[in-house]
Design a protein around this motif. Sequence first.
Motif, PDB file in Angstrom:
ATOM      1  N   GLY A 111      39.454  30.475  46.386  1.00  0.00           N
ATOM      2  CA  GLY A 111      38.559  30.358  45.238  1.00  0.00           C
ATOM      3  C   GLY A 111      37.756  31.621  45.045  1.00  0.00           C
ATOM      4  N   SER A 112      36.736  31.534  44.205  1.00  0.00           N
ATOM      5  CA  SER A 112      35.889  32.699  43.927  1.00  0.00           C
ATOM      6  C   SER A 112      34.752  32.736  44.916  1.00  0.00           C
ATOM      7  N   PHE A 113      34.291  33.959  45.186  1.00  0.00           N
ATOM      8  CA  PHE A 113      33.253  34.103  46.205  1.00  0.00           C
ATOM      9  C   PHE A 113      32.435  35.342  45.926  1.00  0.00           C
ATOM     10  N   ASP A 114      31.277  35.402  46.535  1.00  0.00           N
ATOM     11  CA  ASP A 114      30.436  36.585  46.473  1.00  0.00           C
ATOM     12  C   ASP A 114      30.402  37.160  47.892  1.00  0.00           C
ATOM     13  N   LYS A 115      31.113  38.259  48.055  1.00  0.00           N
ATOM     14  CA  LYS A 115      31.289  38.830  49.385  1.00  0.00           C
ATOM     15  C   LYS A 115      29.951  39.259  49.995  1.00  0.00           C
ATOM     16  N   GLN A 116      29.090  39.800  49.143  1.00  0.00           N
ATOM     17  CA  GLN A 116      27.827  40.347  49.641  1.00  0.00           C
ATOM     18  C   GLN A 116      26.938  39.297  50.293  1.00  0.00           C
ATOM     19  N   THR A 117      27.035  38.059  49.804  1.00  0.00           N
ATOM     20  CA  THR A 117      26.188  37.008  50.376  1.00  0.00           C
ATOM     21  C   THR A 117      27.012  35.965  51.142  1.00  0.00           C
ATOM     22  N   ALA A 118      28.322  36.205  51.319  1.00  0.00           N
ATOM     23  CA  ALA A 118      29.219  35.252  51.973  1.00  0.00           C
ATOM     24  C   ALA A 118      29.072  33.854  51.361  1.00  0.00           C
ATOM     25  N   THR A 119      29.136  33.833  50.027  1.00  0.00           N
ATOM     26  CA  THR A 119      28.974  32.574  49.309  1.00  0.00           C
ATOM     27  C   THR A 119      30.260  32.204  48.576  1.00  0.00           C
ATOM     28  N   LEU A 120      30.703  30.981  48.777  1.00  0.00           N
ATOM     29  CA  LEU A 120      31.818  30.464  47.988  1.00  0.00           C
ATOM     30  C   LEU A 120      31.219  30.048  46.648  1.00  0.00           C
ATOM     31  N   THR A 121      31.546  30.793  45.590  1.00  0.00           N
ATOM     32  CA  THR A 121      30.897  30.507  44.306  1.00  0.00           C
ATOM     33  C   THR A 121      31.613  29.381  43.557  1.00  0.00           C
ATOM     34  N   PHE A 122      32.937  29.322  43.718  1.00  0.00           N
ATOM     35  CA  PHE A 122      33.695  28.369  42.921  1.00  0.00           C
ATOM     36  C   PHE A 122      34.917  27.955  43.734  1.00  0.00           C
ATOM     37  N   GLY A 123      34.882  26.759  44.323  1.00  0.00           N
ATOM     38  CA  GLY A 123      35.989  26.313  45.170  1.00  0.00           C
ATOM     39  C   GLY A 123      36.539  24.987  44.700  1.00  0.00           C
ATOM     40  N   THR A 124      37.358  25.054  43.650  1.00  0.00           N
ATOM     41  CA  THR A 124      37.885  23.844  43.020  1.00  0.00           C
ATOM     42  C   THR A 124      38.566  22.925  44.042  1.00  0.00           C
ATOM     43  N   ASN A 125      39.476  23.496  44.857  1.00  0.00           N
ATOM     44  CA  ASN A 125      40.229  22.667  45.808  1.00  0.00           C
ATOM     45  C   ASN A 125      39.365  22.117  46.933  1.00  0.00           C
TER      46      ASN A 125
END
Lengths: 310, 310
Positions: B70-84
Amino acid sequence: MRIGIDLGGTNTVVCLCKEDGSLLDKTRLPTRTGQPAQMQADMKQMALSLCQKQGVNPNEVTQIGIGVPGSFDKQTATLTFGTNLGMNNVCFAHAFQPEFRCPVRMDNDANCAALGETIAGAGRSCRHTVMVTLGTGVGGGIVIDGKLYTGCNDVAGEIGHMVIVAGGRPCNCGRRGCLESYASATGLIHLAEDALEGRTDSLLCTMRDQNGGKLTAKMVCDARDQGDPVASQVFEQYCMYLGCGLVSFVNILQPDRIILGGGVAGYGEKLLAPLREIIARESFKGVHKNTELVQALLGNDAGLIGAAML
Amino acid sequence: MRIGIDLGGTNTVVCLCKEDGSLLDKTRLPTRTGQPAQMQADMKQMALSLCQKQGVNPNEVTQIGIGVPGSFDKQTATLTFGTNLGMNNVCFAHAFQPEFRCPVRMDNDANCAALGETIAGAGRSCRHTVMVTLGTGVGGGIVIDGKLYTGCNDVAGEIGHMVIVAGGRPCNCGRRGCLESYASATGLIHLAEDALEGRTDSLLCTMRDQNGGKLTAKMVCDARDQGDPVASQVFEQYCMYLGCGLVSFVNILQPDRIILGGGVAGYGEKLLAPLREIIARESFKGVHKNTELVQALLGNDAGLIGAAML
């Protein structure tokens, strides 16, 4: 101090650059094609003259770089296949001795332009750039982390030879449907020729006929500026194909900037604006930042500066 | 020591790796989708168990890496959008504290697989690789100078979304004619469905009918192995499209190796041999060296090791 050389089929241009890529002076001579020894002597003489004129001791020159149109062996600074220069297998490694004792580097002219624009032009302060040169063909170069990326064998960056229409228009490289076949100035002319097939009612027809039946890329832009619907439709189709390629570069490489150079890019914002719309609509996007599309700034100096900075 | 995590929609796999990427041990649990706190607790518990089992003090772990779908923000180690995974905007930066105090890195699963194969698998000792995963979609990752290349915004390497047929088959990404639409397992099935349209005389038809009308990529390979002409023709068409994409990657990036992974790559040399012919025939070539096409070696461990090595 560095020496950069743009070795062209018509002219050879030699420049003197500072270590940061700023251009101090340049000089040009017609290229003596088919005469490798004379051509090398001309190059050395031009480099020496520039040094003398600028009060630079040849010992202060840390590198000589040559941008060549053709195939080359980077490791030995040898032009292996230079059709437009009428010479093959010419080694430049020792061509500037004994006056210059620095290393001689070599890369293709499109790669040099990409590096030059990134260091001193439209890609300044960028880490990753892709340069796309829209001329007779579609040339290109990839800069990653501020350095020219040339792959495992020094021939990466042939971005004009990414297929966008499998089985499409034949390309000079032997494939079919390459970006070059649609997005070069030649590709634009082909699109216009197809659109004019069997028509006589368009301003573009009149322009072509007044030019002895020969279409140019500039005619398409001029006719579009004057409201010609056929030219507008051809231009839209051109943007669709070029945009298709640019979006793929974004999806694959996500450079900080894509730099458009070459003749067709001279159409400026009128070309860039619709392409930006296509990129915004179709490409994968990041959270913090996205690829910008900009026009090249340095013209022919890009290749010269890039060669100096190889 | 490093911890690598492959966070999947079905299972979460956690591994312990040495600093050189060699896998020491791994463990798996079903992913508690839609329950971010429990999922994070599971991950930490699995990491702690592995450390205990292998006699590793959690303080010795220098990095935890997570491969996410899914989509993520590497700088904050955040999964931004994890549909599955049924969850959005989940930050993992502090999920392993206080036991683990090392940095937590994140990248997408396809990129992790590319890095893992390059460090410990089919791309070992290569500087530049491109991994192409032929599954439900076409995933990918680019390694340059031994490091994952993720562009200016961490989303580079979407090589499945390079258009090869402008205006072609619609792709899930919103474009038309992407490599993914033709070269994924799904793309192969679409090609087979088109070829079977209105036919009943092929082994592939029989296989499909015996499977409740549902074609699979493996059926095409199996029917081809048994000499079915329709399957052979579909397979040839598939190789043409996939080869078209691979040649473009060679022309653009000239990696040392292109690594094929995913379900369809399991067809092995029977797939690789015709693709190598296409690459040899159509791509730009270097003087000293050219891109090799190889099959991935690590299977699902690639993403796990790659995550550990982010």
